[in-house]
Design a protein around this motif. Sequence first.
Motif, PDB file in Angstrom:
ATOM      1  N   TYR A 248     -30.212  69.885  -7.534  1.00  0.00           N
ATOM      2  CA  TYR A 248     -28.984  69.368  -8.164  1.00  0.00           C
ATOM      3  C   TYR A 248     -27.829  70.315  -7.838  1.00  0.00           C
ATOM      4  O   TYR A 248     -27.429  71.138  -8.667  1.00  0.00           O
ATOM      5  CB  TYR A 248     -29.173  69.248  -9.682  1.00  0.00           C
ATOM      6  N   PRO A 249     -27.283  70.232  -6.617  1.00  0.00           N
ATOM      7  CA  PRO A 249     -26.253  71.188  -6.167  1.00  0.00           C
ATOM      8  C   PRO A 249     -24.986  71.094  -7.012  1.00  0.00           C
ATOM      9  O   PRO A 249     -24.599  70.023  -7.492  1.00  0.00           O
ATOM     10  CB  PRO A 249     -25.991  70.764  -4.718  1.00  0.00           C
ATOM     11  N   SER A 250     -24.348  72.253  -7.171  1.00  0.00           N
ATOM     12  CA  SER A 250     -23.171  72.343  -8.050  1.00  0.00           C
ATOM     13  C   SER A 250     -22.003  71.506  -7.556  1.00  0.00           C
ATOM     14  O   SER A 250     -21.155  71.091  -8.346  1.00  0.00           O
ATOM     15  CB  SER A 250     -22.748  73.808  -8.186  1.00  0.00           C
ATOM     16  N   GLU A 251     -21.909  71.271  -6.233  1.00  0.00           N
ATOM     17  CA  GLU A 251     -20.782  70.468  -5.734  1.00  0.00           C
ATOM     18  C   GLU A 251     -20.916  68.987  -6.108  1.00  0.00           C
ATOM     19  O   GLU A 251     -19.952  68.238  -5.996  1.00  0.00           O
ATOM     20  CB  GLU A 251     -20.641  70.617  -4.221  1.00  0.00           C
ATOM     21  N   ARG A 252     -22.119  68.589  -6.560  1.00  0.00           N
ATOM     22  CA  ARG A 252     -22.295  67.180  -6.939  1.00  0.00           C
ATOM     23  C   ARG A 252     -22.691  67.008  -8.408  1.00  0.00           C
ATOM     24  O   ARG A 252     -22.336  66.026  -9.031  1.00  0.00           O
ATOM     25  CB  ARG A 252     -23.348  66.511  -6.049  1.00  0.00           C
ATOM     26  N   TYR A 253     -23.422  67.953  -8.980  1.00  0.00           N
ATOM     27  CA  TYR A 253     -23.876  67.857 -10.377  1.00  0.00           C
ATOM     28  C   TYR A 253     -23.099  68.840 -11.238  1.00  0.00           C
ATOM     29  O   TYR A 253     -22.982  70.035 -10.900  1.00  0.00           O
ATOM     30  CB  TYR A 253     -25.367  68.174 -10.475  1.00  0.00           C
ATOM     31  N   ASN A 254     -22.584  68.329 -12.356  1.00  0.00           N
ATOM     32  CA  ASN A 254     -21.824  69.197 -13.246  1.00  0.00           C
ATOM     33  C   ASN A 254     -21.919  68.669 -14.677  1.00  0.00           C
ATOM     34  O   ASN A 254     -21.846  67.457 -14.915  1.00  0.00           O
ATOM     35  CB  ASN A 254     -20.354  69.257 -12.824  1.00  0.00           C
ATOM     36  N   VAL A 255     -22.089  69.600 -15.645  1.00  0.00           N
ATOM     37  CA  VAL A 255     -22.093  69.255 -17.070  1.00  0.00           C
ATOM     38  C   VAL A 255     -20.850  69.845 -17.696  1.00  0.00           C
ATOM     39  O   VAL A 255     -20.561  71.041 -17.536  1.00  0.00           O
ATOM     40  CB  VAL A 255     -23.358  69.784 -17.779  1.00  0.00           C
ATOM     41  N   SER A 256     -20.101  69.008 -18.417  1.00  0.00           N
ATOM     42  CA  SER A 256     -18.861  69.427 -19.061  1.00  0.00           C
ATOM     43  C   SER A 256     -19.034  69.387 -20.565  1.00  0.00           C
ATOM     44  O   SER A 256     -19.622  68.445 -21.123  1.00  0.00           O
ATOM     45  CB  SER A 256     -17.709  68.516 -18.645  1.00  0.00           C
ATOM     46  N   SER A 257     -18.515  70.415 -21.240  1.00  0.00           N
ATOM     47  CA  SER A 257     -18.595  70.479 -22.700  1.00  0.00           C
ATOM     48  C   SER A 257     -17.347  69.939 -23.380  1.00  0.00           C
ATOM     49  O   SER A 257     -17.143  70.150 -24.569  1.00  0.00           O
ATOM     50  CB  SER A 257     -18.841  71.927 -23.138  1.00  0.00           C
ATOM     51  N   VAL A 258     -16.486  69.257 -22.620  1.00  0.00           N
ATOM     52  CA  VAL A 258     -15.273  68.658 -23.188  1.00  0.00           C
ATOM     53  C   VAL A 258     -15.631  67.305 -23.797  1.00  0.00           C
ATOM     54  O   VAL A 258     -16.134  66.411 -23.100  1.00  0.00           O
ATOM     55  CB  VAL A 258     -14.181  68.494 -22.111  1.00  0.00           C
ATOM     56  N   ASP A 259     -15.419  67.174 -25.092  1.00  0.00           N
ATOM     57  CA  ASP A 259     -15.724  65.935 -25.821  1.00  0.00           C
ATOM     58  C   ASP A 259     -17.189  65.538 -25.676  1.00  0.00           C
ATOM     59  O   ASP A 259     -17.541  64.365 -25.539  1.00  0.00           O
ATOM     60  CB  ASP A 259     -14.832  64.775 -25.337  1.00  0.00           C
ATOM     61  N   GLY A 260     -18.080  66.529 -25.685  1.00  0.00           N
ATOM     62  CA  GLY A 260     -19.499  66.233 -25.605  1.00  0.00           C
ATOM     63  C   GLY A 260     -20.182  67.139 -24.612  1.00  0.00           C
ATOM     64  O   GLY A 260     -19.725  68.258 -24.328  1.00  0.00           O
ATOM     65  N   CYS A 261     -21.311  66.629 -24.069  1.00  0.00           N
ATOM     66  CA  CYS A 261     -22.033  67.379 -23.042  1.00  0.00           C
ATOM     67  C   CYS A 261     -22.378  66.399 -21.932  1.00  0.00           C
ATOM     68  O   CYS A 261     -23.546  66.059 -21.714  1.00  0.00           O
ATOM     69  CB  CYS A 261     -23.290  68.011 -23.654  1.00  0.00           C
ATOM     70  N   ASN A 262     -21.360  65.919 -21.246  1.00  0.00           N
ATOM     71  CA  ASN A 262     -21.483  64.809 -20.305  1.00  0.00           C
ATOM     72  C   ASN A 262     -21.869  65.304 -18.912  1.00  0.00           C
ATOM     73  O   ASN A 262     -21.346  66.309 -18.424  1.00  0.00           O
ATOM     74  CB  ASN A 262     -20.169  64.033 -20.233  1.00  0.00           C
ATOM     75  N   LEU A 263     -22.766  64.549 -18.263  1.00  0.00           N
ATOM     76  CA  LEU A 263     -23.238  64.879 -16.926  1.00  0.00           C
ATOM     77  C   LEU A 263     -22.506  64.020 -15.903  1.00  0.00           C
ATOM     78  O   LEU A 263     -22.554  62.789 -15.970  1.00  0.00           O
ATOM     79  CB  LEU A 263     -24.748  64.649 -16.821  1.00  0.00           C
ATOM     80  N   THR A 264     -21.835  64.658 -14.935  1.00  0.00           N
ATOM     81  CA  THR A 264     -21.118  63.953 -13.867  1.00  0.00           C
ATOM     82  C   THR A 264     -21.828  64.189 -12.543  1.00  0.00           C
ATOM     83  O   THR A 264     -22.158  65.332 -12.210  1.00  0.00           O
ATOM     84  CB  THR A 264     -19.664  64.441 -13.768  1.00  0.00           C
ATOM     85  N   ILE A 265     -22.062  63.091 -11.791  1.00  0.00           N
ATOM     86  CA  ILE A 265     -22.698  63.184 -10.473  1.00  0.00           C
ATOM     87  C   ILE A 265     -21.738  62.562  -9.456  1.00  0.00           C
ATOM     88  O   ILE A 265     -21.366  61.391  -9.577  1.00  0.00           O
ATOM     89  CB  ILE A 265     -24.051  62.455 -10.439  1.00  0.00           C
ATOM     90  N   ARG A 266     -21.393  63.331  -8.435  1.00  0.00           N
ATOM     91  CA  ARG A 266     -20.435  62.881  -7.422  1.00  0.00           C
ATOM     92  C   ARG A 266     -21.160  62.544  -6.113  1.00  0.00           C
ATOM     93  O   ARG A 266     -22.253  63.035  -5.858  1.00  0.00           O
ATOM     94  CB  ARG A 266     -19.368  63.946  -7.174  1.00  0.00           C
ATOM     95  N   ASP A 267     -20.496  61.740  -5.292  1.00  0.00           N
ATOM     96  CA  ASP A 267     -21.014  61.397  -3.965  1.00  0.00           C
ATOM     97  C   ASP A 267     -22.491  61.002  -4.046  1.00  0.00           C
ATOM     98  O   ASP A 267     -23.371  61.621  -3.447  1.00  0.00           O
ATOM     99  CB  ASP A 267     -20.820  62.570  -3.001  1.00  0.00           C
TER     100      ASP A 267
END
Length: 385
Positions: free
Chosen positions: A75-94
């Motif tokens: 799960y490379p950092s350039e595509r997988y990221n967890v944000s703690s803004v308004d929750g703990c949401n997981l974003t996956i790019r490309d």
Amino acid sequence: MLFLILLISGLLLGVYSDITTGPSNTIARVGTTVMLPCVTDSKTCSDVDWTKQEGIQSSVAIFRSGSGMLNRDKYPSERYNVSSVDGCNLTIRDLKLNDSGLFSCSEAKDSNAMTRYGTLVVVEYDCKTNAGDDIAEGDVYNNTCSAKFNPSFIKPSKIEMSGSGVDSSVQSTDADDTVVLSFAGKAARSDVQKFDCTLTLLAGQSLPDTHDKNSHSLLPPCTLPSRKVMFPVSEMNCNSGKKEVQISETVQCSPDGYPTPTCECKSDKTGETLNCSKFTVPATASIGDTYTCTASNTVSGKQSTSTVLLTVTAESPAPVGMIVGIVVGVFVVIIVGVVGYFLFKKYKLGKGDKKSEAAAHPLNSTSVESGPPKPPRANSNQRIN
């Protein structure tokens, strides 16, 4: 003292944030971005874990409270990221096909807490046509829609094609990881070639038992570009189909074809060229003169032509408006003449009545003295004998 006791009790009992919103079932195309939500009542990543399961494989940790992102090779950092803004949401790019899987977010320190699940299905989805912008009447074309999945996670389900001309000749070819629809047809003159491919995925198929078997997802249609079919110019319609024209008459010609044909009318007598879409037969034209109207266009490198010969047969009749004006004018003249005649008659009758009345009543005329007539008065300059 009471507050301290409650705080220590809470820590010993393991009271943590509740997850109020978890990831939902999602279907997305390769190359796009998705965000999988995981919201706690504290709206932070405190005590939240993210994991992913592919098929029957064991779950793999993506994010762990206190440790951050894990397994960066997968799960490379350039595509997988967890944000703690308004929750703990997981974003996956490309997105890639192997990003498909069963994702879960749960409370890190409470094994009895509710775990929220969401299935992500990534599809390589495409539609193509070999019909170019220059597709012409009678050309054979082929449209293809395809959807490719991660075969280790889900088997292809159903893909449909809709559009003008689609019928039972549509064929489906299923491979282990791909479903394909193709449609071959022949371009017709009235066609505007446009097709939509719609992928319907029954997401419960071949998924873990924890997944909602009744759920389904729908991708936006993959729309093929419209193609307007070209066809050679057909018979041209001039003057509402009549081949005879009159002097000073307005003539219009409407050639049918695509691309839009060029068109002109030419006097065979003078060589004068006129715009065939609308022209007026000159007042100088003579009966028997002819005009050749020609329309042409080019389809698939071949030029097509349609010709109409117009013949001058007579002078143009007076316009309807002029005829109506003449009739109205004559009618007005007649009315004025009749009214004038009756007024004149009435005047003459009135004058005759006055003469008759004077003859019937002579005393009403100038009075005359009775007795013998008086001698004429002598002139003062005349001598009296």
